[in-house]
Write a protein that holds these residues in place. Structure first.
Motif, PDB file in Angstrom:
ATOM      1  N   GLN A 182     -88.547  47.230  81.513  1.00 17.23           N
ATOM      2  CA  GLN A 182     -88.383  45.897  80.951  1.00 17.23           C
ATOM      3  C   GLN A 182     -87.778  45.960  79.553  1.00 17.23           C
ATOM      4  O   GLN A 182     -86.998  45.093  79.169  1.00 17.23           O
ATOM      5  N   ALA A 183     -88.113  46.995  78.798  1.00 13.27           N
ATOM      6  CA  ALA A 183     -87.562  47.119  77.456  1.00 13.27           C
ATOM      7  C   ALA A 183     -86.051  47.299  77.509  1.00 13.27           C
ATOM      8  O   ALA A 183     -85.341  46.864  76.611  1.00 13.27           O
ATOM      9  N   GLU A 184     -85.562  47.931  78.565  1.00 11.29           N
ATOM     10  CA  GLU A 184     -84.131  48.142  78.668  1.00 11.29           C
ATOM     11  C   GLU A 184     -83.406  46.907  79.184  1.00 11.29           C
ATOM     12  O   GLU A 184     -82.198  46.798  79.044  1.00 11.29           O
ATOM     13  N   ASP A 185     -84.131  45.957  79.821  1.00 10.11           N
ATOM     14  CA  ASP A 185     -83.512  44.696  80.237  1.00 10.11           C
ATOM     15  C   ASP A 185     -83.531  43.747  79.039  1.00 10.11           C
ATOM     16  O   ASP A 185     -84.177  42.703  79.037  1.00 10.11           O
ATOM     17  N   ALA A 186     -82.785  44.130  78.011  1.00  8.64           N
ATOM     18  CA  ALA A 186     -82.897  43.463  76.725  1.00  8.64           C
ATOM     19  C   ALA A 186     -82.186  42.123  76.717  1.00  8.64           C
ATOM     20  O   ALA A 186     -81.329  41.841  77.556  1.00  8.64           O
ATOM     21  N   TYR A 187     -82.527  41.303  75.746  1.00  9.26           N
ATOM     22  CA  TYR A 187     -81.799  40.080  75.456  1.00  9.26           C
ATOM     23  C   TYR A 187     -80.968  40.317  74.199  1.00  9.26           C
ATOM     24  O   TYR A 187     -81.486  40.789  73.181  1.00  9.26           O
ATOM     25  N   LYS A 188     -79.695  39.986  74.296  1.00 10.67           N
ATOM     26  CA  LYS A 188     -78.801  40.153  73.155  1.00 10.67           C
ATOM     27  C   LYS A 188     -78.189  38.794  72.820  1.00 10.67           C
ATOM     28  O   LYS A 188     -77.664  38.115  73.697  1.00 10.67           O
ATOM     29  N   TYR A 189     -78.266  38.446  71.551  1.00 14.91           N
ATOM     30  CA  TYR A 189     -77.873  37.119  71.100  1.00 14.91           C
ATOM     31  C   TYR A 189     -76.623  37.215  70.225  1.00 14.91           C
ATOM     32  O   TYR A 189     -76.525  38.079  69.350  1.00 14.91           O
ATOM     33  N   ASP A 192     -78.671  44.127  80.737  1.00 13.25           N
ATOM     34  CA  ASP A 192     -78.825  43.332  79.520  1.00 13.25           C
ATOM     35  C   ASP A 192     -78.575  41.855  79.822  1.00 13.25           C
ATOM     36  O   ASP A 192     -77.699  41.504  80.623  1.00 13.25           O
ATOM     37  N   ASN A 193     -79.334  41.000  79.152  1.00 14.09           N
ATOM     38  CA  ASN A 193     -79.140  39.558  79.237  1.00 14.09           C
ATOM     39  C   ASN A 193     -78.404  39.093  77.984  1.00 14.09           C
ATOM     40  O   ASN A 193     -78.818  39.396  76.863  1.00 14.09           O
ATOM     41  N   VAL A 194     -77.320  38.362  78.185  1.00 15.61           N
ATOM     42  CA  VAL A 194     -76.477  37.915  77.084  1.00 15.61           C
ATOM     43  C   VAL A 194     -76.704  36.423  76.858  1.00 15.61           C
ATOM     44  O   VAL A 194     -76.602  35.620  77.794  1.00 15.61           O
ATOM     45  N   ILE A 195     -77.009  36.063  75.633  1.00 22.95           N
ATOM     46  CA  ILE A 195     -77.104  34.665  75.204  1.00 22.95           C
ATOM     47  C   ILE A 195     -76.029  34.498  74.126  1.00 22.95           C
ATOM     48  O   ILE A 195     -76.215  34.947  72.989  1.00 22.95           O
ATOM     49  N   LEU A 196     -74.922  33.861  74.479  1.00 22.87           N
ATOM     50  CA  LEU A 196     -73.765  33.836  73.589  1.00 22.87           C
ATOM     51  C   LEU A 196     -73.340  32.389  73.333  1.00 22.87           C
ATOM     52  O   LEU A 196     -72.877  31.699  74.240  1.00 22.87           O
ATOM     53  N   ASN A 197     -73.525  31.960  72.106  1.00 22.19           N
ATOM     54  CA  ASN A 197     -73.153  30.607  71.691  1.00 22.19           C
ATOM     55  C   ASN A 197     -71.699  30.632  71.230  1.00 22.19           C
ATOM     56  O   ASN A 197     -71.372  31.264  70.214  1.00 22.19           O
ATOM     57  N   LEU A 198     -70.828  29.952  71.973  1.00 26.27           N
ATOM     58  CA  LEU A 198     -69.404  29.934  71.667  1.00 26.27           C
ATOM     59  C   LEU A 198     -69.058  28.595  71.028  1.00 26.27           C
ATOM     60  O   LEU A 198     -69.234  27.531  71.634  1.00 26.27           O
ATOM     61  N   ILE A 199     -68.554  28.632  69.800  1.00 25.38           N
ATOM     62  CA  ILE A 199     -68.204  27.434  69.041  1.00 25.38           C
ATOM     63  C   ILE A 199     -66.686  27.326  69.011  1.00 25.38           C
ATOM     64  O   ILE A 199     -65.997  28.246  68.548  1.00 25.38           O
ATOM     65  N   ASN A 200     -66.159  26.218  69.502  1.00 28.79           N
ATOM     66  CA  ASN A 200     -64.721  26.026  69.607  1.00 28.79           C
ATOM     67  C   ASN A 200     -64.213  25.228  68.403  1.00 28.79           C
ATOM     68  O   ASN A 200     -64.444  24.036  68.290  1.00 28.79           O
ATOM     69  N   LYS A 201     -63.469  25.908  67.525  1.00 28.03           N
ATOM     70  CA  LYS A 201     -62.848  25.255  66.377  1.00 28.03           C
ATOM     71  C   LYS A 201     -61.335  25.108  66.562  1.00 28.03           C
ATOM     72  O   LYS A 201     -60.616  24.840  65.589  1.00 28.03           O
ATOM     73  N   THR A 261     -73.382  27.493  75.191  1.00 27.42           N
ATOM     74  CA  THR A 261     -74.080  28.778  75.177  1.00 27.42           C
ATOM     75  C   THR A 261     -74.061  29.389  76.573  1.00 27.42           C
ATOM     76  O   THR A 261     -74.666  28.846  77.503  1.00 27.42           O
ATOM     77  N   TYR A 262     -73.317  30.487  76.706  1.00 27.00           N
ATOM     78  CA  TYR A 262     -73.304  31.257  77.952  1.00 27.00           C
ATOM     79  C   TYR A 262     -74.620  32.039  78.071  1.00 27.00           C
ATOM     80  O   TYR A 262     -75.109  32.603  77.080  1.00 27.00           O
ATOM     81  N   LYS A 263     -75.144  32.093  79.286  1.00 24.87           N
ATOM     82  CA  LYS A 263     -76.354  32.883  79.556  1.00 24.87           C
ATOM     83  C   LYS A 263     -76.121  33.658  80.848  1.00 24.87           C
ATOM     84  O   LYS A 263     -76.088  33.072  81.929  1.00 24.87           O
ATOM     85  N   PHE A 264     -75.931  34.972  80.723  1.00 26.37           N
ATOM     86  CA  PHE A 264     -75.675  35.776  81.919  1.00 26.37           C
ATOM     87  C   PHE A 264     -76.220  37.182  81.736  1.00 26.37           C
ATOM     88  O   PHE A 264     -76.562  37.591  80.619  1.00 26.37           O
ATOM     89  N   GLN A 265     -76.288  37.895  82.846  1.00 27.47           N
ATOM     90  CA  GLN A 265     -76.840  39.256  82.852  1.00 27.47           C
ATOM     91  C   GLN A 265     -75.813  40.221  83.429  1.00 27.47           C
ATOM     92  O   GLN A 265     -75.136  39.910  84.411  1.00 27.47           O
TER      93      GLN A 265
END
Length: 539
Positions: free
Chosen positions: A24-31, A68-77, A114-118
Motif C-alpha cells: 500500500q505504501a508503494e501505491d502512493a498518491y502524487k499531487y 501510483d495515483n496521480v492527482i493533477l490540477n491543470l490550470i488553463n491560462k 483536476t485529473y485523477k488517474f492511476q
C-alpha cells in the motif's frame, strides 16, 4: 514454549500486515499543480510563441511508480480551451480521465480541471501532450516515465542513470497559422527542423564504464526519426511498457507517437560523442544533434556524424520485425509477460481500416473506410452516459473498406467487453502512417507490403510479438494488431500524425458491458466538466 507461540503469532499476524503495508505504501498518491501559459522561446534560433507548463518547455517530466495515483490540477491560462492526454497510460476502467475530446470537455480559459488517474499495472516510457486543436505544434508535451515497484524485478542490471529524450519535428510558424492552413484545406509543409528536448542542441553527461538508460520518444507531428549515438550501440530493453528481447542495434527507427528504451554503456575512450536524430523517408533530411559528454572528457565531439541507415522502408520493416517480447520477464506484475498466450486465442471480430486523403467540399480531409471524423461539442462519453441522442453514430463506419462516397460523421465502432479483435491497418497511400489506441496496448503481429488478405495470417508472429500502443504502417502496406478488449470505456483510435487526426483520421471504440459494475468501470467523476448538450445533466 511461550517464545515459540509468540514467534508463530509474529509470523502469522505481523508479517502479512507488514507485507500489506509495504504494497500500500508503494501505491502512493502524487499531487501536482500545472499552469499552462504561452511564452516565448527560440528553439530554432528565432523567437516564437510556445506553450509552457509551469514555465517549462517541454513541460515537467512526470516520474511515477507502478500503481501510483496521480492527482493533477491543470490550470488553463491560454486564450483557448485545452486538454492534456496521457499517451500510453491505459486509464484502467477510467476513460473519464483520458483527456481527449471524445471523453472530456476541454478546460476553458482561466479555469481548471483536476485529473485523477492511476498508472495501474504499467511500467515503461510514455509521454503526455495537448489533444486539442494544433496545440501540440506549440509544445505542452513532456515525458511520462513509470518505474517498476521494488518488489518486481527488471530483466537487466539497474542502470546508473536515466535520460529522457523527447525528439520531434518542429515548425517556426505559430500553431494558429498551421491550424488555419489545415482549416483552409491545405496540407502542412515539411517541418523546419528537429528538436531534442525542445532544443536544437543539448548535452547529456555520463561517466566512463557506466551504463545508462535512454528513454526516446517521438513527440513530433508527422515525421519518423532515426536515433543513433556516435561510437556506441543501443541495447533495446523496453518498448511502450513491454520488456523486449535485448537485441543490439546501431540505430533505431522511432515513428510518430512511439517510445523506446535502450541501455547504452559508456565504454569508449573519454571524449564527447554525437547523439543524432534525423528524419526518415523524407527528400530533405532534418538533423538534430546532442552531445554525450564523458565526465573525464576534455575533447569536444568531432568527426562526421554517424550515418543514418542507407536503406529505407524494407530495412525499417525488418528492424520492426526483430522487436520481440521477452516472454520470461515480469512486466508490472509478478507473472511473466509470456504467460498470456495471445496467439492461441481466436479473434471474435476482424476490422480492416483503410486510410485515405479525399477532398470533401473541395477541401482536404482524411478518412477511415470513407468516413472522416468530426468532433462533437458534446463528448461521446458524456452523451453515452446521459443517453443523449444524435451525438455519435455506431453504424457510420463499416468493418471493411468500401468504395462508396466519403462523408463526415462522429463515428463509433461498438464492441463488447472481453472481445478479442483483429485490426488490420491498410495503407494504400504513398506516405507513412502511425496509429495509436488509447486505453490499451496491443500485439503487433504482422507487417507486410501490398494488400492484406486472410492468407497473410500465415505470416503473423503468434508467439512473441511485443505489445505497444502505437504502430507504424509503411506506404502501400498493412500492419495487423490483436487487441484484448478488457478495459471498458470510450477509447480513441487515431492517427498519431497530427494533421491527419485533426482532419478526420480517427474514430472511437466503445467497449461495453450492459451490466453496470465498478469491477468494469468507475463511476463518472464528481468534478466532471459538462459542455455541449451535457450541460444541465446531473450525475
Amino acid at each position: 514454549m511461550g517464545s515459540t507461540v509468540l514467534l508463530h503469532l509474529f509470523c502469522v499476524v505481523v508479517l502479512p500486515l507488514l507485507s500489506v503495508s509495504l504494497v500500500q505504501a508503494e501505491d502512493a498518491y502524487k499531487y501536482y499543480t500545472w499552469t499552462v501559459t504561452y511564452g516565448t522561446r527560440s528553439p530554432l534560433g528565432s523567437n516564437q510563441q510556445v506553450i509552457l507548463i509551469n514555465g517549462e518547455f517541454p513541460g515537467p517530466q512526470l516520474d511515477l511508480v507502478t500503481n501510483d495515483n496521480v492527482i493533477l490540477n491543470l490550470i488553463n491560462k491560454l486564450d483557448e480551451p485545452f486538454l492534456l492526454t496521457w499517451n500510453g497510460i491505459k486509464q484502467r476502467k477510467n476513460s473519464w480521465q483520458d483527456g481527449v475530446l471524445g471523453t472530456n470537455c476541454p478546460i476553458l480559459p482561466n479555469s481548471n480541471y483536476t485529473y485523477k488517474f492511476q498508472a495501474k499495472d504499467q511500467i515503461g516510457t510514455f509521454t503526455y501532450f495537448p489533444s486539442t486543436q494544433l496545440h501540440k505544434a506549440a509544445g505542452g508535451f513532456g515525458g511520462l516515465n513509470v518505474y517498476h515497484r521494488s518488489v518486481i524485478s527488471v530483466p537487466y542490471p539497474y542502470p546508473d542513470g536515466d535520460f529522457t529524450l523527447l525528439i520531434g519535428d518542429w515548425y517556426k510558424k505559430n500553431h494558429m497559422t498551421l491550424q488555419e492552413s489545415l482549416d483552409s484545406g491545405k496540407s502542412l509543409a515539411f517541418p523546419d527542423g528537429l528538436l531534442i528536448n525542445g532544443q536544437a542542441h543539448t548535452t547529456v553527461n555520463g561517466e566512463q564504464g557506466k551504463t545508462y538508460m535512454f528513454r526516446i520518444s517521438n513527440v513530433g507531428l508527422s515525421t519518423s526519426i532515426n536515433f543513433r549515438i556516435q561510437g556506441h550501440t543501443l541495447k533495446l530493453v523496453e518498448v511502450e511498457g513491454s520488456h523486449t528481447v535485448q537485441n543490439i542495434y546501431n540505430s533505431l527507427d522511432v515513428h510518430v507517437g512511439q517510445s523506446v528504451s535502450v541501455l547504452v554503456t559508456l565504454n569508449n575512450p573519454p571524449k564527447d560523442y554525437y547523439i543524432v536524430a534525423s528524419t526518415r523517408f523524407s527528400n530533405k533530411v532534418l538533423t538534430a544533434t546532442a552531445v554525450l559528454h564523458y565526465a573525464n572528457s576534455y575533447s569536444p565531439a568531432s568527426g562526421p556524424l554517424p550515418s543514418p541507415p542507407t536503406y529505407q522502408y524494407h530495412w525499417s520493416l525488418r528492424q520492426s520485425r526483430s522487436f520481440r517480447w521477452n516472454l520470461t520477464a515480469n512486466a508490472a506484475r509478478p507473472n511473466p509477460q509470456g504467460s498470456f498466450h495471445y496467439g492461441k486465442i481466436i479473434p471474435t471480430k476482424t476490422i480492416v481500416l483503410a486510410n485515405s486523403a479525399p477532398l470533401v467540399n473541395g477541401k482536404l480531409r482524411y478518412a477511415v473506410n470513407k468516413v472522416s471524423y468530426v468532433n462533437s461539442d458534446t463528448p461521446l462519453k458524456l452523451a453515452d452516459y446521459f443517453n443523449i441522442p444524435g451525438i455519435f453514430s455506431v453504424d457510420s463506419i463499416q468493418n471493411l473498406p468500401s468504395n462508396g462516397p466519403v462523408y463526415v460523421a462522429t463515428s463509433v465502432v461498438p464492441t463488447s467487453l472481453h472481445d478479442f479483435i483483429e485490426i488490420v491497418f491498410q495503407n494504400n497511400e504513398n506516405t507513412m502512417q502511425s496509429w495509436h489506441l488509447d486505453g490499451y496496448d496491443f500485439w503487433v503481429v504482422g507487417y507486410g507490403f501490398g494488400q492484406w488478405t486472410p492468407a497473410k495470417r500465415r505470416t503473423y508472429n503468434l508467439v512473441d510479438a511485443l505489445t505497444r500502443h502505437t504502430t507504424q504502417v509503411y506506404p502501400n502496406s498493412w500492419s495487423t494488431i490483436l487487441v484484448s478488449l478488457d478495459n471498458q470505456g470510450m477509447w480513441n483510435l487515431r492517427s498519431a500524425i497530427w494533421e491527419r487526426q485533426y482532419l478526420g483520421q480517427q474514430l472511437y471504440l466503445k467497449v461495453w458491458n450492459a451490466q453496470h459494475s465498478l469491477a468494469n468501470e468507475y463511476d463518472i467523476p464528481t468534478n466532471v466538466l459538462l459542455c455541449g448538450k451535457a450541460v444541465g445533466h446531473h450525475h
